[in-house]
Design a protein around this motif. Structure first.
Motif, PDB file in Angstrom:
ATOM      1  N   UNK A   1       0.856  -1.176   0.000  1.00 40.49           N
ATOM      2  CA  UNK A   1       0.000   0.000   0.000  1.00 40.49           C
ATOM      3  C   UNK A   1       0.900   1.235   0.000  1.00 40.49           C
ATOM      4  N   UNK A   2       0.943   1.969  -1.113  1.00 51.21           N
ATOM      5  CA  UNK A   2       1.798   3.150  -1.175  1.00 51.21           C
ATOM      6  C   UNK A   2       1.281   4.257  -0.259  1.00 51.21           C
ATOM      7  N   UNK A   3      -0.031   4.273  -0.029  1.00 57.34           N
ATOM      8  CA  UNK A   3      -0.603   5.161   0.981  1.00 57.34           C
ATOM      9  C   UNK A   3      -0.940   4.267   2.166  1.00 57.34           C
ATOM     10  N   UNK A   4      -0.152   4.397   3.245  1.00 53.51           N
ATOM     11  CA  UNK A   4      -0.216   3.428   4.334  1.00 53.51           C
ATOM     12  C   UNK A   4      -1.519   3.498   5.120  1.00 53.51           C
ATOM     13  N   UNK A   5      -1.990   4.720   5.410  1.00 47.74           N
ATOM     14  CA  UNK A   5      -3.177   4.842   6.232  1.00 47.74           C
ATOM     15  C   UNK A   5      -4.427   4.494   5.433  1.00 47.74           C
ATOM     16  N   UNK A   6      -5.348   3.804   6.075  1.00 44.22           N
ATOM     17  CA  UNK A   6      -6.619   3.515   5.429  1.00 44.22           C
ATOM     18  C   UNK A   6      -7.482   4.762   5.476  1.00 44.22           C
ATOM     19  N   UNK A   7      -7.996   5.146   4.328  1.00 43.97           N
ATOM     20  CA  UNK A   7      -8.776   6.378   4.253  1.00 43.97           C
ATOM     21  C   UNK A   7     -10.145   6.088   3.644  1.00 43.97           C
ATOM     22  N   UNK A   8     -11.079   6.987   3.909  1.00 38.79           N
ATOM     23  CA  UNK A   8     -12.393   6.917   3.272  1.00 38.79           C
ATOM     24  C   UNK A   8     -12.680   8.272   2.634  1.00 38.79           C
ATOM     25  N   UNK A   9     -13.347   8.277   1.483  1.00 37.15           N
ATOM     26  CA  UNK A   9     -13.626   9.549   0.814  1.00 37.15           C
ATOM     27  C   UNK A   9     -14.855  10.239   1.402  1.00 37.15           C
ATOM     28  N   UNK A  10     -14.734  11.552   1.571  1.00 35.35           N
ATOM     29  CA  UNK A  10     -15.821  12.378   2.085  1.00 35.35           C
ATOM     30  C   UNK A  10     -16.116  13.460   1.052  1.00 35.35           C
TER      31      UNK A  10
ATOM     32  N   UNK B   1     -17.216  13.236  -9.106  1.00 36.09           N
ATOM     33  CA  UNK B   1     -17.110  13.703  -7.718  1.00 36.09           C
ATOM     34  C   UNK B   1     -15.674  13.922  -7.262  1.00 36.09           C
ATOM     35  N   UNK B   2     -14.709  13.369  -7.994  1.00 34.46           N
ATOM     36  CA  UNK B   2     -13.316  13.383  -7.557  1.00 34.46           C
ATOM     37  C   UNK B   2     -12.831  14.765  -7.085  1.00 34.46           C
ATOM     38  N   UNK B   3     -13.134  15.850  -7.804  1.00 31.93           N
ATOM     39  CA  UNK B   3     -12.632  17.160  -7.351  1.00 31.93           C
ATOM     40  C   UNK B   3     -13.220  17.631  -6.026  1.00 31.93           C
ATOM     41  N   UNK B   4     -14.290  16.966  -5.559  1.00 31.86           N
ATOM     42  CA  UNK B   4     -14.966  17.419  -4.345  1.00 31.86           C
ATOM     43  C   UNK B   4     -14.753  16.459  -3.175  1.00 31.86           C
ATOM     44  N   UNK B   5     -13.787  15.550  -3.321  1.00 30.74           N
ATOM     45  CA  UNK B   5     -13.524  14.576  -2.268  1.00 30.74           C
ATOM     46  C   UNK B   5     -12.323  14.992  -1.424  1.00 30.74           C
ATOM     47  N   UNK B   6     -12.434  14.728  -0.122  1.00 29.58           N
ATOM     48  CA  UNK B   6     -11.301  14.827   0.789  1.00 29.58           C
ATOM     49  C   UNK B   6     -11.176  13.464   1.461  1.00 29.58           C
ATOM     50  N   UNK B   7      -9.971  12.930   1.544  1.00 27.89           N
ATOM     51  CA  UNK B   7      -9.761  11.627   2.182  1.00 27.89           C
ATOM     52  C   UNK B   7      -9.518  11.817   3.671  1.00 27.89           C
ATOM     53  N   UNK B   8     -10.367  11.216   4.488  1.00 25.84           N
ATOM     54  CA  UNK B   8     -10.171  11.300   5.934  1.00 25.84           C
ATOM     55  C   UNK B   8      -9.753   9.933   6.462  1.00 25.84           C
TER      56      UNK B   8
ATOM     57  N   UNK C   1     -18.821   5.681   1.506  1.00 25.00           N
ATOM     58  CA  UNK C   1     -18.759   7.040   0.948  1.00 25.00           C
ATOM     59  C   UNK C   1     -19.614   7.956   1.824  1.00 25.00           C
ATOM     60  N   UNK C   2     -19.016   9.091   2.219  1.00 29.79           N
ATOM     61  CA  UNK C   2     -19.651   9.961   3.203  1.00 29.79           C
ATOM     62  C   UNK C   2     -19.796  11.376   2.667  1.00 29.79           C
ATOM     63  N   UNK C   3     -20.739  12.119   3.271  1.00 28.07           N
ATOM     64  CA  UNK C   3     -20.884  13.546   2.999  1.00 28.07           C
ATOM     65  C   UNK C   3     -20.447  14.311   4.233  1.00 28.07           C
ATOM     66  N   UNK C   4     -19.681  15.370   4.017  1.00 29.64           N
ATOM     67  CA  UNK C   4     -19.191  16.200   5.125  1.00 29.64           C
ATOM     68  C   UNK C   4     -20.278  17.199   5.514  1.00 29.64           C
ATOM     69  N   UNK C   5     -20.692  17.151   6.793  1.00 20.60           N
ATOM     70  CA  UNK C   5     -21.729  18.060   7.293  1.00 20.60           C
ATOM     71  C   UNK C   5     -21.149  19.111   8.229  1.00 20.60           C
ATOM     72  N   UNK C   6     -19.842  19.007   8.481  1.00 20.76           N
ATOM     73  CA  UNK C   6     -19.199  19.964   9.372  1.00 20.76           C
ATOM     74  C   UNK C   6     -18.836  21.251   8.651  1.00 20.76           C
ATOM     75  N   UNK C   7     -18.005  22.042   9.303  1.00 20.43           N
ATOM     76  CA  UNK C   7     -17.633  23.327   8.729  1.00 20.43           C
ATOM     77  C   UNK C   7     -16.665  23.190   7.565  1.00 20.43           C
ATOM     78  N   UNK C   8     -16.801  24.103   6.605  1.00 21.08           N
ATOM     79  CA  UNK C   8     -15.845  24.173   5.492  1.00 21.08           C
ATOM     80  C   UNK C   8     -15.581  25.648   5.223  1.00 21.08           C
ATOM     81  N   UNK C   9     -14.330  26.053   5.482  1.00 25.29           N
ATOM     82  CA  UNK C   9     -13.949  27.457   5.406  1.00 25.29           C
ATOM     83  C   UNK C   9     -13.362  27.774   4.034  1.00 25.29           C
ATOM     84  N   UNK C  10     -13.633  28.967   3.527  1.00 24.80           N
ATOM     85  CA  UNK C  10     -13.173  29.373   2.203  1.00 24.80           C
ATOM     86  C   UNK C  10     -11.652  29.426   2.116  1.00 24.80           C
TER      87      UNK C  10
END
Length: 724
Positions: free
Chosen positions: A629-638, A671-678, A699-708
């Protein structure tokens, strides 16, 4: 003679006979195995792969009798293969479900039910194909490097060989099945541009560029380009291309690759780049030279068709060619390249046989993950020595990848540029300020230096540090770049940075490493927190990039309260700090310094931290894939509800489509441009807090804060723990 079917009727009502399918796949697999040196073994692999379909139960299934899934049809061929060349059973047994582990395969081949089915199927197969079985064991036809007594490496060589053989079978099987069910796609797959065509386009474009370009920097770029053209005559193998930032590496490396491919009849050029931000930039350069239709971009952020319901022939070709890399020029990520080379899945491995007899350009090669370096280098070595591949290692900070007393690296690496140090001196565009002794700066001190310049960029080691520096800077016009921002947001910030820099407007940017290694920015002042030595120099490549100033300023500082990512990043930072503090008159313009740095880094780290080589030697393909795994941490897309303007509702429409129609490859690409891996381990607690909501499994939707400016924001949570 009884008619046996391979596939049911296509849209024209025509069925495909099993004999036709087996012979077509055998011939294609034979062709694909010519660069591997085993065309006859390839033929047998294709001929045997679906022998289980000769069983009456499978024929009944094709006629609509039985369940939705057909009976096992790969074990019969695997059992026959084990009689003539035992390892071949891996390839046939896994041609649908994926390459198995040795223990699993042995259990499967001893299964009495399957053995009975095998005998029934084989009796029918012998009647239809009298020449079904060879007169002698197939291992007699193996190349010398795979035969017993070939040395201690023979087990890992067999592992890669079987993976490439598996690739050629899977691709041949998929292509012939596609030819039966949708022959229109087969026509679309045809390549148009040859290596010779691409070279003609580059040579003409380069001539136009040189005719209208003068000055000191362009003269140096011309020299580097000419060195690459001359070196292309050298025999295939490993090459390093050590060129300082701004030296024209993208064009010159491609000139070498195309001329070398022409000279030695290589099939394709594969450009592997570590970050999608650089891929988009590099692919744009190539499209300007070769035309859009001649550049295959294959990575997760490729833009989807403008009209998904009615894609153009060019868009259809790109989708088809990305499945098996049957294109002349491919631009991809190092993650895509290497995770495929260690995968066990048919869809990922399908392309691998097309790597043989190619030229691979590894851009920013210093970014290869240290904990996976040993298996990566072993596979590269085998590709070069046994499968006709030439590899170009490109970097301004060339790592020490050659075999040394400390680790087993690459053999016979040749430098393309006769005197790299000369060009580093000629293209010297910045002066470095190194921290004195144990001097440390607070974020307020760093912010004070930034404020003194109208245009400045500071690069720090973590997202937490970036937010702390932003707060200390207290500038409402300041900009920020990190993985807390989704891709669409980062692109918008980069556009704004370039606009301000181009117009001479105030521009102060705080960033993490996402701006390093290839992002085309040009600041008069860059501040870089002490980090791995190659990262420091990559940050400096964003300073006075175009040489418009007599000298740009790069200030290296030790943050008082800074954090460091763990693992090799932290180790590299410690080695860099020691070098900066202990070497009298340290010269960061000397490429030789980076060899010392990387030698120390490789001595200090475990280069096969997961024990992948042992798993490879034991032919445990699923375990290898799981470990690599070149990216070691397991992530999920938000999904982030980021809007580029007041009227932009693109992401809302995509989420709505996702809820109503479910996940599809097309929607995920859009959706790729709107994903953040957490980080995956934070998901449950974030759900309890009501910050994320699962809208589809995984696959999740972010409901928290998002600052400009800051992107994803949460209270009382370290951004390093939250976002990868």
């Amino acid at each position: 003679m009884e008619q046996f079917l391979a596939h049911t009727a296509n849209s024209q009502g025509k069925e495909q006979s099993l004999l036709d399918h087996l012979e077509a796949v055998a011939n294609l697999t034979q062709k694909f195995n010519e660069p591997l040196g085993v065309p006859h073994i390839g033929y047998r692999t294709g001929l045997w792969h679906d022998l289980g379909k000769f069983h009456p139960e499978f024929q009944a299934y094709l006629q609509g009798e039985g369940g939705r899934r057909g009976p096992n049809h790969s074990s019969a061929g695997a059992m026959l293969a084990s009689k003539y060349f035992e390892p071949l059973a891996f390839v046939i047994a896994g041609h649908h479900g994926g390459l198995p582990a040795r223990a699993e395969l042995k259990t499967r081949l001893k299964d009495k039910v399957q053995l009975k089915r095998y005998n029934t199927a084989l009796q029918n197969a012998r009647r239809v194909i009298p020449s079904l079985e060879p007169k002698q064991p197939l291992d007699m036809e193996l190349p010398p490097f795979l035969q017993e007594g070939a040395g201690v490496d023979v087990a890992s060589r067999v592992e890669l060989f079987l993976r490439l053989l598996f690739s050629s079978l899977v691709d041949a099987d998929f292509l012939d099945t596609e030819r039966h069910f949708d022959p229109s796609l087969t026509k679309l797959r045809q390549k148009e541009a040859s290596i010779a065509n691409l070279w003609s386009l580059l040579a003409a474009n380069q001539q136009r560029l040189m005719d209208k370009s003068g000055g000191h920097v362009n003269q140096i770029r011309r020299e580097i380009y000419e060195h690459c053209c001359r070196a292309a005559e050298l025999t295939p193998g490993f090459f390093s291309l050590t060129v300082p930032t701004g030296g024209g590496k993208t064009r010159s490396g491609m000139a070498f690759a195309l001329l070398h491919a022409l000279r030695y009849q290589k099939e394709r050029i594969i450009v592997a780049i570590p970050y999608t931000s650089i891929i988009e930039q590099t692919a744009d350069v190539y499209r300007d030279i070769f035309g859009n239709a001649n550049v295959l971009e294959h990575h997760s952020a490729v833009a989807p068709p403008l009209d998904p319901e009615n894609p153009t022939p060019e868009e259809l070709w790109a989708r088809l060619a990305s499945e098996n890399w049957d294109a002349t020029l491919i631009v991809t990520t190092t993650v895509q390249l290497f995770e495929s080379l260690f995968s066990d899945r048919s869809s990922s491995c399908r392309k691998l046989h097309n790597i043989a007899n190619s030229v691979i350009i590894l851009d920013e090669v210093q970014t290869l993950p240290v904990h996976l370096l040993e298996p990566i280098l072993d596979v590269l070595q085998q590709l070069v020595h046994f499968y006709g591949v030439t590899v170009i290692l490109c970097s301004a900070t060339q790592p020490a990848l050659e075999t040394s007393p400390f680790f087993r690296g690459l053999q016979g690496v040749r430098e393309i540029i006769p005197d790299p140090q000369k060009y580093f001196a000629l293209l010297k565009r910045v002066g470095y300020q190194v921290p004195a002794g144990n001097e440390k700066w607070s974020w307020e001190q760093v912010a004070g230096v930034i404020r003194q310049s109208r245009q400045a960029m500071a690069v720090v080691n973590t997202k937490q540090d970036a937010l702390a520096l932003l707060e200390a800077l207290d500038d409402p016009e300041a900009l920020h770049l990190s993985t807390l921002l989704c891709g669409a947001h980062r692109r918008k910030v980069l556009q704004e940075v370039r606009r301000r820099l181009g117009n001479g407007r105030p521009c102060r940017l705080v960033a993490t490493q996402v701006v390093e290694a290839g992002v085309d920015l040009d600041f008069p002042l860059v501040l870089r927190a002490v980090g791995p030595l190659d990262r420091i120099v990559q940050a400096a490549g964003r300073c006075n990039r175009e040489g418009k100033l007599q000298e740009g300023r790069v200030i290296i500082f030790n943050p008082e309260e800074g954090c460091l990512p763990p693992g090799s990043y932290k180790t590299g930072t410690e080695i860099a700090a020691t070098l900066l503090a202990s070497v009298t008159g340290v010269d960061l313009h000397d490429p030789g310094l980076y060899r010392i740095y990387f030698q120390r880094l490789y001595q200090s780290c475990t280069l096969d931290a997961k024990g992948i080589q042992a798993s490879r030697r034991s032919l445990n393909y699923p375990e290898v894939a799981q470990k690599f795994q070149m990216i070691e941490q397991r992530v999920v897309p938000v999904i982030v509800n980021y809007h580029e303007g007041p009227d932009d509702r693109r992401v809302d429409e995509l989420i709505s489509a996702l809820r109503h129609r479910g996940v599809s490859r097309l929607i995920m690409r859009q959706l790729q441009p709107y994903l953040v891996n957490i980080n995956a381990y934070t998901v449950n607690s974030l759900q309890r807090e009501g910050v994320v909501q699962e809208i589809f499994p995984g696959l999740y939707e972010w409901l928290g804060g998002y600052d400009e400016i800051r992107g994803l924001v949460t209270t009382a949570r370290d951004p390093e723990e939250l976002v990868f």
